[in-house]
Design a protein around this motif. Structure first.
Motif, PDB file in Angstrom:
ATOM      1  N   GLU A  36       0.826  -1.199   0.000  1.00  0.00           N
ATOM      2  CA  GLU A  36       0.000   0.000   0.000  1.00  0.00           C
ATOM      3  C   GLU A  36       0.865   1.255   0.000  1.00  0.00           C
ATOM      4  O   GLU A  36       1.905   1.295   0.639  1.00  0.00           O
ATOM      5  CB  GLU A  36      -0.885   0.057   1.244  1.00  0.00           C
ATOM      6  N   ALA A  37       0.395   2.262  -0.711  1.00  0.00           N
ATOM      7  CA  ALA A  37       0.996   3.595  -0.694  1.00  0.00           C
ATOM      8  C   ALA A  37      -0.144   4.567  -0.391  1.00  0.00           C
ATOM      9  O   ALA A  37      -0.717   5.172  -1.295  1.00  0.00           O
ATOM     10  CB  ALA A  37       1.663   3.893  -2.019  1.00  0.00           C
ATOM     11  N   PRO A  38      -0.524   4.699   0.891  1.00  0.00           N
ATOM     12  CA  PRO A  38      -1.741   5.423   1.269  1.00  0.00           C
ATOM     13  C   PRO A  38      -1.794   6.889   0.866  1.00  0.00           C
ATOM     14  O   PRO A  38      -2.885   7.438   0.720  1.00  0.00           O
ATOM     15  CB  PRO A  38      -1.778   5.301   2.797  1.00  0.00           C
ATOM     16  N   LEU A  39      -0.660   7.541   0.677  1.00  0.00           N
ATOM     17  CA  LEU A  39      -0.662   8.966   0.342  1.00  0.00           C
ATOM     18  C   LEU A  39      -0.787   9.234  -1.156  1.00  0.00           C
ATOM     19  O   LEU A  39      -0.953  10.372  -1.571  1.00  0.00           O
ATOM     20  CB  LEU A  39       0.614   9.630   0.876  1.00  0.00           C
ATOM     21  N   VAL A  40      -0.710   8.191  -1.957  1.00  0.00           N
ATOM     22  CA  VAL A  40      -0.755   8.344  -3.408  1.00  0.00           C
ATOM     23  C   VAL A  40      -2.200   8.535  -3.873  1.00  0.00           C
ATOM     24  O   VAL A  40      -3.081   7.762  -3.500  1.00  0.00           O
ATOM     25  CB  VAL A  40      -0.126   7.107  -4.098  1.00  0.00           C
ATOM     26  N   PRO A  41      -2.465   9.537  -4.694  1.00  0.00           N
ATOM     27  CA  PRO A  41      -3.826   9.738  -5.211  1.00  0.00           C
ATOM     28  C   PRO A  41      -4.250   8.576  -6.114  1.00  0.00           C
ATOM     29  O   PRO A  41      -3.411   7.924  -6.743  1.00  0.00           O
ATOM     30  CB  PRO A  41      -3.728  11.023  -6.031  1.00  0.00           C
ATOM     31  N   ALA A  42      -5.538   8.350  -6.187  1.00  0.00           N
ATOM     32  CA  ALA A  42      -6.078   7.235  -6.968  1.00  0.00           C
ATOM     33  C   ALA A  42      -5.691   7.298  -8.441  1.00  0.00           C
ATOM     34  O   ALA A  42      -5.554   6.274  -9.091  1.00  0.00           O
ATOM     35  CB  ALA A  42      -7.594   7.185  -6.815  1.00  0.00           C
ATOM     36  N   ASP A  43      -5.481   8.488  -8.990  1.00  0.00           N
ATOM     37  CA  ASP A  43      -5.190   8.620 -10.419  1.00  0.00           C
ATOM     38  C   ASP A  43      -3.692   8.676 -10.742  1.00  0.00           C
ATOM     39  O   ASP A  43      -3.307   8.934 -11.879  1.00  0.00           O
ATOM     40  CB  ASP A  43      -5.883   9.853 -10.990  1.00  0.00           C
ATOM     41  N   ALA A  44      -2.839   8.403  -9.780  1.00  0.00           N
ATOM     42  CA  ALA A  44      -1.388   8.450  -9.994  1.00  0.00           C
ATOM     43  C   ALA A  44      -0.910   7.228 -10.772  1.00  0.00           C
ATOM     44  O   ALA A  44      -1.587   6.202 -10.819  1.00  0.00           O
ATOM     45  CB  ALA A  44      -0.660   8.525  -8.655  1.00  0.00           C
ATOM     46  N   ASP A  45       0.273   7.355 -11.391  1.00  0.00           N
ATOM     47  CA  ASP A  45       0.878   6.214 -12.096  1.00  0.00           C
ATOM     48  C   ASP A  45       1.209   5.076 -11.137  1.00  0.00           C
ATOM     49  O   ASP A  45       1.084   3.915 -11.489  1.00  0.00           O
ATOM     50  CB  ASP A  45       2.164   6.640 -12.811  1.00  0.00           C
ATOM     51  N   PHE A  46       1.671   5.434  -9.953  1.00  0.00           N
ATOM     52  CA  PHE A  46       2.059   4.406  -8.976  1.00  0.00           C
ATOM     53  C   PHE A  46       0.797   3.798  -8.366  1.00  0.00           C
ATOM     54  O   PHE A  46      -0.097   4.530  -7.944  1.00  0.00           O
ATOM     55  CB  PHE A  46       2.930   5.015  -7.877  1.00  0.00           C
ATOM     56  N   ASP A 135       3.892   2.127   2.425  1.00  0.00           N
ATOM     57  CA  ASP A 135       4.950   2.975   1.904  1.00  0.00           C
ATOM     58  C   ASP A 135       4.458   4.412   1.909  1.00  0.00           C
ATOM     59  O   ASP A 135       3.557   4.762   1.141  1.00  0.00           O
ATOM     60  CB  ASP A 135       5.291   2.505   0.487  1.00  0.00           C
ATOM     61  N   TYR A 136       5.049   5.250   2.770  1.00  0.00           N
ATOM     62  CA  TYR A 136       4.629   6.634   2.904  1.00  0.00           C
ATOM     63  C   TYR A 136       5.668   7.538   2.256  1.00  0.00           C
ATOM     64  O   TYR A 136       6.752   7.739   2.797  1.00  0.00           O
ATOM     65  CB  TYR A 136       4.463   7.024   4.376  1.00  0.00           C
ATOM     66  N   PHE A 137       5.354   8.045   1.068  1.00  0.00           N
ATOM     67  CA  PHE A 137       6.222   8.983   0.380  1.00  0.00           C
ATOM     68  C   PHE A 137       5.372  10.082  -0.232  1.00  0.00           C
ATOM     69  O   PHE A 137       4.171   9.947  -0.374  1.00  0.00           O
ATOM     70  CB  PHE A 137       7.078   8.268  -0.679  1.00  0.00           C
ATOM     71  N   THR A 138       6.026  11.164  -0.613  1.00  0.00           N
ATOM     72  CA  THR A 138       5.307  12.303  -1.154  1.00  0.00           C
ATOM     73  C   THR A 138       4.663  11.956  -2.488  1.00  0.00           C
ATOM     74  O   THR A 138       5.334  11.464  -3.396  1.00  0.00           O
ATOM     75  CB  THR A 138       6.224  13.535  -1.264  1.00  0.00           C
ATOM     76  N   PRO A 139       3.374  12.147  -2.611  1.00  0.00           N
ATOM     77  CA  PRO A 139       2.662  11.712  -3.825  1.00  0.00           C
ATOM     78  C   PRO A 139       3.128  12.387  -5.105  1.00  0.00           C
ATOM     79  O   PRO A 139       3.017  11.802  -6.179  1.00  0.00           O
ATOM     80  CB  PRO A 139       1.197  12.085  -3.546  1.00  0.00           C
TER      81      PRO A 139
END
Length: 143
Positions: A36-46, A135-139
């Motif tokens: 999981e990458a909880p900070l990533v927006p739903a429409d991101a490539d990742f 995984d918490y990184f800047t979106p």
């Protein structure tokens, strides 16, 4: 023999960030592992959430193919991390500072200084493999 948090983390980093090998990355997870990458927006490539080794493999293969031309390679000599064990022997935390040399704007002209990306990852392991990774990184890194 059980693998240490250090061994698990190093296998994960080598398979993902260093070699971008989706098969090897998926193999670091349990069959039912969750990434999981909880900070990533739903429409991101990742991918924001992947469940199961096969979904991790296919989603990361597609992600690596889409981002193959970004030219960003981590500088291991400048990068660093600290692993923290917890009261739960199946959980550890990684604090990571990844440094990318020059060309921080990714346009190939080498026109900017180093870029440092700081992130935190929480690992839950089972039988020497990752059962859950948050995984918490800047979106904006994946947009």
């Amino acid at each position: 023999m059980s693998r240490t948090p250090q061994q698990i983390f190093e296998s994960y980093v080598h398979a993902g960030a260093l070699t971008r090998n989706a098969d090897a990355l998926a193999a670091t997870f349990t069959e039912d592992g969750v990434f999981e990458a909880p900070l990533v927006p739903a429409d991101a490539d990742f991918p924001r959430r992947m469940v199961g080794r096969e979904q991790i493999r296919s989603a990361m293969t597609a992600y690596y193919a889409r981002t193959a031309q970004d030219g960003r390679v981590p500088n291991l000599a400048k990068s660093g991390y600290v692993l923290h064990t917890t009261a739960d022997p199946d959980v550890f935390i990684a604090e990571i500072d990844t440094v990318f040399d020059g060309d921080g704007d990714g346009d190939g002209d080498g026109g900017e200084g180093d870029t440092t990306v700081s992130l935190v990852q929480i690992f839950r392991v089972r039988d020497g493999r990752i059962a859950r990774l948050r995984d918490y990184f800047t979106p904006d890194l994946v947009n």
